[in-house]
Design a protein around this motif. Structure first.
Motif, PDB file in Angstrom:
ATOM      1  N   MET A 112       0.844  -1.181   0.000  1.00 20.87           N
ATOM      2  CA  MET A 112       0.000   0.000   0.000  1.00 20.87           C
ATOM      3  C   MET A 112       0.890   1.245   0.000  1.00 20.87           C
ATOM      4  O   MET A 112       1.849   1.340   0.741  1.00 20.87           O
ATOM      5  N   ASP A 113       0.550   2.190  -0.846  1.00 23.80           N
ATOM      6  CA  ASP A 113       1.341   3.418  -0.959  1.00 23.80           C
ATOM      7  C   ASP A 113       1.178   4.293   0.268  1.00 23.80           C
ATOM      8  O   ASP A 113       0.105   4.402   0.840  1.00 23.80           O
ATOM      9  N   LYS A 114       2.272   4.954   0.646  1.00 19.09           N
ATOM     10  CA  LYS A 114       2.246   5.938   1.709  1.00 19.09           C
ATOM     11  C   LYS A 114       2.327   7.301   1.041  1.00 19.09           C
ATOM     12  O   LYS A 114       3.129   7.509   0.134  1.00 19.09           O
ATOM     13  N   TYR A 115       1.483   8.235   1.480  1.00 16.99           N
ATOM     14  CA  TYR A 115       1.418   9.555   0.870  1.00 16.99           C
ATOM     15  C   TYR A 115       1.985  10.603   1.822  1.00 16.99           C
ATOM     16  O   TYR A 115       1.720  10.572   3.013  1.00 16.99           O
ATOM     17  N   ILE A 116       2.738  11.542   1.259  1.00 19.34           N
ATOM     18  CA  ILE A 116       3.379  12.609   2.018  1.00 19.34           C
ATOM     19  C   ILE A 116       2.792  13.937   1.537  1.00 19.34           C
ATOM     20  O   ILE A 116       2.748  14.205   0.331  1.00 19.34           O
ATOM     21  N   ALA A 117       2.342  14.772   2.483  1.00 23.04           N
ATOM     22  CA  ALA A 117       1.813  16.090   2.138  1.00 23.04           C
ATOM     23  C   ALA A 117       2.958  16.991   1.697  1.00 23.04           C
ATOM     24  O   ALA A 117       3.913  17.188   2.443  1.00 23.04           O
ATOM     25  N   ILE A 118       2.860  17.513   0.486  1.00 22.87           N
ATOM     26  CA  ILE A 118       3.937  18.353  -0.052  1.00 22.87           C
ATOM     27  C   ILE A 118       3.524  19.815  -0.199  1.00 22.87           C
ATOM     28  O   ILE A 118       4.347  20.662  -0.504  1.00 22.87           O
ATOM     29  N   GLY A 119       2.239  20.097  -0.007  1.00 25.28           N
ATOM     30  CA  GLY A 119       1.779  21.469  -0.173  1.00 25.28           C
ATOM     31  C   GLY A 119       0.271  21.541  -0.196  1.00 25.28           C
ATOM     32  O   GLY A 119      -0.419  20.650   0.302  1.00 25.28           O
ATOM     33  N   ARG A 120      -0.228  22.591  -0.819  1.00 24.42           N
ATOM     34  CA  ARG A 120      -1.665  22.861  -0.810  1.00 24.42           C
ATOM     35  C   ARG A 120      -2.055  23.595  -2.094  1.00 24.42           C
ATOM     36  O   ARG A 120      -1.261  24.339  -2.650  1.00 24.42           O
ATOM     37  N   VAL A 121      -3.292  23.368  -2.536  1.00 23.82           N
ATOM     38  CA  VAL A 121      -3.845  24.134  -3.644  1.00 23.82           C
ATOM     39  C   VAL A 121      -4.276  25.476  -3.076  1.00 23.82           C
ATOM     40  O   VAL A 121      -5.062  25.530  -2.134  1.00 23.82           O
ATOM     41  N   SER A 122      -3.752  26.547  -3.630  1.00 23.07           N
ATOM     42  CA  SER A 122      -4.065  27.872  -3.134  1.00 23.07           C
ATOM     43  C   SER A 122      -5.404  28.363  -3.700  1.00 23.07           C
ATOM     44  O   SER A 122      -6.334  28.611  -2.956  1.00 23.07           O
ATOM     45  N   LYS A 123      -5.473  28.497  -5.040  1.00 20.38           N
ATOM     46  CA  LYS A 123      -6.699  28.993  -5.671  1.00 20.38           C
ATOM     47  C   LYS A 123      -6.637  28.714  -7.161  1.00 20.38           C
ATOM     48  O   LYS A 123      -5.608  28.296  -7.693  1.00 20.38           O
ATOM     49  N   THR A 124      -7.757  28.982  -7.845  1.00 25.29           N
ATOM     50  CA  THR A 124      -7.782  28.824  -9.289  1.00 25.29           C
ATOM     51  C   THR A 124      -7.034  29.985  -9.933  1.00 25.29           C
ATOM     52  O   THR A 124      -6.847  31.038  -9.334  1.00 25.29           O
ATOM     53  N   HIS A 125      -6.625  29.755 -11.182  1.00 25.57           N
ATOM     54  CA  HIS A 125      -5.899  30.786 -11.933  1.00 25.57           C
ATOM     55  C   HIS A 125      -6.439  30.771 -13.353  1.00 25.57           C
ATOM     56  O   HIS A 125      -6.291  29.784 -14.083  1.00 25.57           O
ATOM     57  N   GLY A 126      -7.075  31.846 -13.751  1.00 29.93           N
ATOM     58  CA  GLY A 126      -7.632  31.924 -15.100  1.00 29.93           C
ATOM     59  C   GLY A 126      -8.924  31.143 -15.223  1.00 29.93           C
ATOM     60  O   GLY A 126      -9.547  30.761 -14.226  1.00 29.93           O
ATOM     61  N   VAL A 127      -9.329  30.881 -16.472  1.00 28.38           N
ATOM     62  CA  VAL A 127     -10.625  30.231 -16.723  1.00 28.38           C
ATOM     63  C   VAL A 127     -10.492  28.814 -17.271  1.00 28.38           C
ATOM     64  O   VAL A 127     -11.497  28.143 -17.490  1.00 28.38           O
ATOM     65  N   ASP A 128      -9.250  28.351 -17.475  1.00 24.88           N
ATOM     66  CA  ASP A 128      -9.070  27.041 -18.106  1.00 24.88           C
ATOM     67  C   ASP A 128      -8.839  25.897 -17.117  1.00 24.88           C
ATOM     68  O   ASP A 128      -8.454  24.802 -17.507  1.00 24.88           O
ATOM     69  N   GLY A 129      -9.046  26.148 -15.820  1.00 25.40           N
ATOM     70  CA  GLY A 129      -8.881  25.088 -14.828  1.00 25.40           C
ATOM     71  C   GLY A 129      -7.501  25.035 -14.206  1.00 25.40           C
ATOM     72  O   GLY A 129      -7.197  24.103 -13.458  1.00 25.40           O
ATOM     73  N   ALA A 130      -6.655  26.010 -14.485  1.00 22.80           N
ATOM     74  CA  ALA A 130      -5.320  26.033 -13.880  1.00 22.80           C
ATOM     75  C   ALA A 130      -5.435  26.399 -12.401  1.00 22.80           C
ATOM     76  O   ALA A 130      -6.383  27.063 -11.981  1.00 22.80           O
ATOM     77  N   LEU A 131      -4.454  25.956 -11.631  1.00 17.95           N
ATOM     78  CA  LEU A 131      -4.457  26.166 -10.182  1.00 17.95           C
ATOM     79  C   LEU A 131      -3.124  26.729  -9.722  1.00 17.95           C
ATOM     80  O   LEU A 131      -2.066  26.337 -10.215  1.00 17.95           O
ATOM     81  N   LYS A 132      -3.193  27.626  -8.755  1.00 17.66           N
ATOM     82  CA  LYS A 132      -1.989  28.150  -8.116  1.00 17.66           C
ATOM     83  C   LYS A 132      -1.733  27.287  -6.882  1.00 17.66           C
ATOM     84  O   LYS A 132      -2.652  27.019  -6.101  1.00 17.66           O
ATOM     85  N   LEU A 133      -0.486  26.840  -6.694  1.00 17.39           N
ATOM     86  CA  LEU A 133      -0.133  25.932  -5.603  1.00 17.39           C
ATOM     87  C   LEU A 133       0.845  26.586  -4.643  1.00 17.39           C
ATOM     88  O   LEU A 133       1.601  27.478  -5.018  1.00 17.39           O
ATOM     89  N   LYS A 134       0.863  26.098  -3.415  1.00 18.97           N
ATOM     90  CA  LYS A 134       1.882  26.433  -2.417  1.00 18.97           C
ATOM     91  C   LYS A 134       2.596  25.119  -2.114  1.00 18.97           C
ATOM     92  O   LYS A 134       1.990  24.187  -1.572  1.00 18.97           O
ATOM     93  N   ILE A 135       3.868  25.050  -2.462  1.00 16.63           N
ATOM     94  CA  ILE A 135       4.658  23.831  -2.252  1.00 16.63           C
ATOM     95  C   ILE A 135       5.634  24.083  -1.112  1.00 16.63           C
ATOM     96  O   ILE A 135       6.310  25.112  -1.080  1.00 16.63           O
ATOM     97  N   LYS A 136       5.717  23.137  -0.170  1.00 12.38           N
ATOM     98  CA  LYS A 136       6.674  23.258   0.929  1.00 12.38           C
ATOM     99  C   LYS A 136       8.084  23.259   0.343  1.00 12.38           C
ATOM    100  O   LYS A 136       8.387  22.488  -0.575  1.00 12.38           O
ATOM    101  N   ASP A 137       8.934  24.115   0.892  1.00  9.44           N
ATOM    102  CA  ASP A 137      10.290  24.293   0.357  1.00  9.44           C
ATOM    103  C   ASP A 137      11.036  22.980   0.135  1.00  9.44           C
ATOM    104  O   ASP A 137      11.643  22.770  -0.902  1.00  9.44           O
ATOM    105  N   ARG A 138      11.005  22.097   1.121  1.00  5.76           N
ATOM    106  CA  ARG A 138      11.816  20.879   1.025  1.00  5.76           C
ATOM    107  C   ARG A 138      11.317  19.907  -0.044  1.00  5.76           C
ATOM    108  O   ARG A 138      12.006  18.965  -0.392  1.00  5.76           O
ATOM    109  N   TYR A 139      10.095  20.137  -0.579  1.00  4.52           N
ATOM    110  CA  TYR A 139       9.549  19.245  -1.605  1.00  4.52           C
ATOM    111  C   TYR A 139       9.558  19.886  -2.990  1.00  4.52           C
ATOM    112  O   TYR A 139       9.002  19.325  -3.926  1.00  4.52           O
ATOM    113  N   TRP A 140      10.174  21.055  -3.118  1.00  4.54           N
ATOM    114  CA  TRP A 140      10.156  21.739  -4.405  1.00  4.54           C
ATOM    115  C   TRP A 140      10.788  20.883  -5.509  1.00  4.54           C
ATOM    116  O   TRP A 140      10.221  20.755  -6.595  1.00  4.54           O
ATOM    117  N   ASP A 141      11.944  20.288  -5.258  1.00  4.84           N
ATOM    118  CA  ASP A 141      12.601  19.467  -6.274  1.00  4.84           C
ATOM    119  C   ASP A 141      11.750  18.258  -6.642  1.00  4.84           C
ATOM    120  O   ASP A 141      11.683  17.866  -7.806  1.00  4.84           O
TER     121      ASP A 141
END
Length: 170
Positions: A1-30
């Motif tokens: 069974m896979d283990k999942y690690i929280a790497i960030g959060r969805v901040s908000k939508t961006h534009g009208v095509d379904g794009a999303l702005k994200l907040k990624i924790k620094d240590r998971y950027w790479d």
């Protein structure tokens, strides 16, 4: 069974095509930059979202496959983002909080100073984890940095560190 690690959060939508702005924790950027898929928990299940493209800097804008409308994307706003632990780069997989949280109650020892005290709490702070303990009658924090950690004895519940001179005087 896979283990999942929280790497960030969805901040908000961006534009009208379904794009999303994200907040990624620094240590998971790479890890995020190399990811093909991110996961979001929905109705008690972990749902995969495949990355079509991403752009931007520290707050990236992501377009997921098959998410082409702003209204559909809004359902993800504010949700936590996950990656499979097996998809993380090796150094990031070692740095997740579960590894360090289990040090609570362990004896922290320095190669020069000897026994420092029992780790009372491990707290995540930007870019690192800190061990809090009582040392010489006052509370101190010690970075749980792989550079400082020389060995861990899980059976004996001890963490051996080589701290920079003067760190405990701060």
């Amino acid at each position: 069974m896979d283990k999942y690690i929280a790497i960030g959060r969805v901040s908000k939508t961006h534009g009208v095509d379904g794009a999303l702005k994200l907040k990624i924790k620094d240590r998971y950027w790479d890890d995020f930059a190399e990811a093909k898929v991110l996961f979001v928990e929905s109705a008690g299940k972990v749902v995969p979202y495949f990355i079509e493209e991403f752009r931007g800097g520290l707050d990236p804008i992501v377009k997921f496959e098959d998410l082409n409308q702003r209204e559909l994307a809004q359902a993800l706003s504010g949700k936590e983002l996950f990656m499979r632990e097996s998809d993380l780069l090796p150094e990031a997989a070692e740095a997740n909080v579960e590894q360090y949280e289990r040090f609570e109650g362990y004896l922290l020892q320095d190669v020069e100073l000897g026994d420092l005290g029992a780790i009372e709490e491990v707290v995540e702070s930007p870019g690192q984890y800190l061990a809090f303990l009582e040392y010489q009658g006052r509370e101190v924090s010690v970075p749980l940095n792989p550079v400082f950690i020389k060995s861990v004895d899980h059976k004996g519940k001890k963490v051996l560190v080589d701290l920079p001179e003067g760190l405990l005087d701060l």
